[in-house]
Design an enzyme around this catalytic site. Structure first.
Site, PDB file in Angstrom:
ATOM      1  CB  SER A  22      42.889  41.968  36.723  1.00  0.00           C
ATOM      2  OG  SER A  22      42.621  40.606  37.016  1.00  0.00           O
ATOM      3  N   GLY A  24      41.779  37.450  32.250  1.00  0.00           N
ATOM      4  CA  GLY A  24      41.307  36.115  32.533  1.00  0.00           C
ATOM      5  C   GLY A  24      42.379  35.208  33.092  1.00  0.00           C
ATOM      6  CB  VAL A  28      49.943  42.924  35.499  1.00  0.00           C
ATOM      7  CG1 VAL A  28      51.329  43.559  35.456  1.00  0.00           C
ATOM      8  CG2 VAL A  28      49.842  41.841  34.437  1.00  0.00           C
ATOM      9  CE  LYS A  42      51.341  37.698  32.119  1.00  0.00           C
ATOM     10  NZ  LYS A  42      51.412  36.989  30.820  1.00  0.00           N
ATOM     11  CG  ASP A 136      47.382  36.644  22.051  1.00  0.00           C
ATOM     12  OD1 ASP A 136      47.258  36.818  23.275  1.00  0.00           O
ATOM     13  OD2 ASP A 136      46.473  36.887  21.235  1.00  0.00           O
TER      14      ASP A 136
END
Length: 752
Positions: A22, A24, A28, A42, A136
């Protein structure tokens, strides 16, 4: 990790088994499909579900994940961005994240480090080639699966042709692994921002700490923008590449393609840390490492959950499906032409040895196979050329057959072209004006006739959407044409709506109701045979024999061919034999020991999960036998000399015995997304859309040599027909962008 009180029991109809992690943004969960296949789901946190801006971004994440699903990223199984709590289900893979691997065992070095670097560069290249910027890249978004790294979590990615969405007042990303421009002007970031992040990942992998690590995200962000990276512990040869990636100016960084070339040029063993660095498990005096802080630096709306043995975006492997879902073939769209995977499984015509469905040589034996010690064509010199088709906006791949000193190729916006094997010079080319159907290449060739597909121009609605065209092999003049049906992919999983056997071409009529057999040169109709009532069929050549593979209209219309039926076809009259039921879904793959070989398909939803069984059909005895495979083999199938080969998207080639299903050998190669095999003198050739070729020994799969890429093309395409043609001692390769090149099999281009 077991489910907690308050966790849902199921999401979108998928029963949940465990909580994987888990963060923010969401949690999942491990779940199962109805067929038992594990998936990672998710589930977005409730507080974000009412945020319209967030929902827009989650829709973008789903779209991006679907767009890049492939060898190095994710296979999206299902999603509902509009649910009360949005969710997305992706394939589950076993594997630790890069951050977990480094924390547990320390930095990577040597060949392991080089392999990771190349794998990540390949992933980044394929992500960028479909127009997506990840934005990212960080250690927790890289999963080390058994067959290579996977890049996951496209939660803040964007498509290059969409407006970037930046949430007001929030830092989106993880500062120690972000680019300077991402911190300063996030709306303007492009693909080279990801290259910067990849540079930080490579430094982290080699040393155990990032080049801009700091005690706080604010200091890290300042260092990314203003300070030089800490690279003293990075092995010297890799450091030179990383330094280029970490250039503050995006224009000073290599592209993902250029980066891949730089990494492939590095020695096989990169060695330990540089002499000016710290020990392999140490941390430089000017940097500190806080794994927990790094993992949670992203804002609550963007933090990605981490799972110890799974990721929410992995390759599409191993499941237990019960049906096959063959979608209708799509026409190319110029904006996606180089990015969309072909749905066919070995369609078109590529000349290979007896047993494969590649060669339409006219006798079922193949005419372009090199015998042991085969000589080069007279006057042969290596060559490289591009064939111009009817549409310059359609980057496509040709497929070729060789007849003597003539090479006939076709596909995409090229109906057919004749090229001299000796030097690559063009004799004639017939172009197609319309948008081609994916995966439809050359039909085949006889001694005097070449047959290909032509697609109607969009401004000529009166013309048949697709036609089979016969062309005089010597002059390039059109002899005749006939409208062609287009249901072979829906029925067989292969794109082959017309086949050549001997001097006859068998087509499907435009209404998809019957077979039509014609003399290949004159076009004179020899016979027509209607399909069985309520069925649609496709021609399946089996050496010198012909089968009809049929499915009910209902199964074709619903894209779920579960119960295919085979009929032998009398080549002189077209009469159909008695039906033979096959436990489907199954894809015809070739001929071995006089028997038609089909691979049983394991599907999950609309996604191909692999092949888990072999079917053999003896037309003489009408006996159908089955053999289970030890597991589901994902990749592109082919058959040559009595052996089935499956080439995986990450370069893994596996040889299987079609009689027993036993694995003969498995070999990891450096040619990802390869199709094949094509057989030459004591070698099997596999090649990707980039034109990279690997030669393997048939007995053990020992690599003999590998070439470098020759064209700018995707390598993650699955189900492509063989790209290599063998003419005597010459190897001719078809690559993306209508690129053809040829070389001496005994003197292949040197890699690197």
């Amino acid at each position: 990790m077991s489910l907690r009180g308050g966790d849902p029991v199921e999401i979108g109809g998928y029963p949940l088994e465990a909580r994987l992690g888990s963060g923010g943004m969401g949690t999942v969960f491990l779940a199962r499909t109805s067929s038992g296949r594990p998936v990672a789901i998710k589930l977005i946190h409730q507080q974000f579900a009412a945020d319209d801006e967030f929902r827009i971004r989650f829709r973008q994440e789903v779209a991006a994940a679907r767009r890049v699903s492939g060898a190095f990223t994710a296979a999206v199984v299902d999603a509902d961005p509009e649910a009360e709590q949005p969710w997305m289900a992706t394939a589950y893979i076993e594997g630790h994240t890069l951050s977990e691997r480094i924390a547990a065992k320390g930095p990577l070095n040597g060949a392991e480090l080089r392999k990771l670097a190349i794998g990540l560069a390949e992933a980044l290249r394929d992500i960028h080639r479909v127009g997506v910027v990840h934005r990212d890249l960080k250690p927790s978004n890289v999963v080390l699966s058994s067959d290579g790294p996977r890049v996951i979590d496209f939660g803040i990615s964007r498509a290059a042709d969409q407006q970037t969405l930046t949430m007001t007042g929030r830092v989106i990303g993880t500062p120690p692994f972000m680019s300077p421009e991402q911190l300063q002007a996030p709306r303007g970031v492009g693909p080279r921002s990801d290259v910067f992040s990849l540079g930080t990942l490579l430094a982290y992998s080699a040393t155990g700490h990032g080049p801009f690590d700091a005690d706080s995200p604010y200091i890290a962000a300042y260092q990314v923008v203003h300070e030089e990276p800490s690279l003293g512990a990075v092995p010297g040869k890799l450091r030179a590449v990383v330094e280029r990636c970490l250039d503050k100016d995006p224009e000073g960084r290599p592209s993902a393609d250029e980066l891949l070339v730089l990494l492939r040029d590095l020695p096989a063993d990169l060695g330990e840390a540089g002499v000016n660095g710290v020990g392999v498990n140490g941390v430089g005096a000017d940097r500190t490492r806080d794994v927990i802080t790094q993992h949670h630096l992203a804002s609550p709306a963007t933090a990605a959950p981490t799972a110890p043995t799974s990721n929410p975006a992995g390759p599409d492997t191993g499941s237990t499906g019960t049906h096959i879902s063959h979608r209708p073939r799509r026409r190319w769209r110029p904006v996606l032409a180089a990015a969309v995977a072909v749905t066919a499984i070995a369609g078109g015509a590529a000349a290979v040895k007896t047993g494969s469905f590649g060669g339409n040589s006219g006798d079922g034996k193949g005419t372009s196979v090199a015998a042991p010690g085969a000589a080069l064509p007279d006057g042969f010199e290596p060559w490289h050329r591009t064939v111009q088709g009817g549409r310059e906006d359609i980057p496509d791949e040709l497929r070729c057959v060789a007849h003597g000193d003539a090479l006939f190729c076709g596909g995409g916006s090229v109906v057919a072209t004749r090229i001299k094997v000796q030097d690559g010079s063009s004799v004639w080319t017939v172009k197609s004006p319309g948008v081609p159907v994916q995966g439809m290449h050359l039909v085949g060739a006889t001694d005097d006739t070449v047959l290909g597909y032509r697609f109607a121009a969009q401004d000529a609605p009166q013309d048949p959407p697709s036609e089979v065209v016969a062309i005089d092999a010597d002059t390039g003049q059109e002899l005749w044409s006939v409208p062609s049906g287009a249901q072979s992919t829906a029925v067989t999983g292969r794109t082959q709506d017309a086949v050549v056997l001997g001097s006859t071409v068998i087509t499907v009529d435009a209404s998809n109701s019957r077979f039509e057999a014609r003399d290949a040169h004159s076009g004179e109709v020899a016979w027509t045979t209607s399909f069985p009532a309520g069925s649609q069929c496709a021609p399946v050549p089996a050496g010198t024999q012909l089968f009809a593979m049929c499915a009910t209209n209902a199964e074709v219309d619903s894209f779920e061919v579960r119960h295919p039926t085979l009929y032998t076809v009398d080549r002189s009259s077209g009469k159909l034999g008695r039906p033979l039921a096959v436990d489907g879904p199954a894809v015809p793959t070739g001929v071995a020991d006089g028997r038609l070989v089909l691979l049983q398909v394991r599907m999950e939803g609309t996604a191909l999960a692999g092949y888990d069984g072999v079917v053999r059909v003896d037309p003489a005895s009408r006996k159908v036998t089955y053999a289970r495979l030890a597991k589901a083999y994902a990749g592109t199938p082919g058959l040559v000399d009595g052996t089935v080969y499956v080439s995986g998207q990450t370069g893994l080639v596996t040889a299987l015995d079609p009689a027993t299903g036993r694995e003969k050998w498995s070999r990891q190669t450096g040619v990802e997304g390869a199709s094949g095999p094509a057989a030459g003198a004591d070698a099997l050739y596999f090649s990707s859309a980039t034109g990279r070729v690997v030669a393997l020994s048939p007995d053990e799969g020992t690599p003999l040599w590998t070439t470098d890429p020759q064209a700018d093309g995707l390598t993650g395409e699955q189900g492509a027909s063989p790209r290599v043609t063998v003419a005597g001692g010459a190897v001719i390769v078809a690559a993306a962008q209508n690129t053809l090149f040829a070389f001496d099999a005994q003197k292949p281009p040197k890699a690197g």
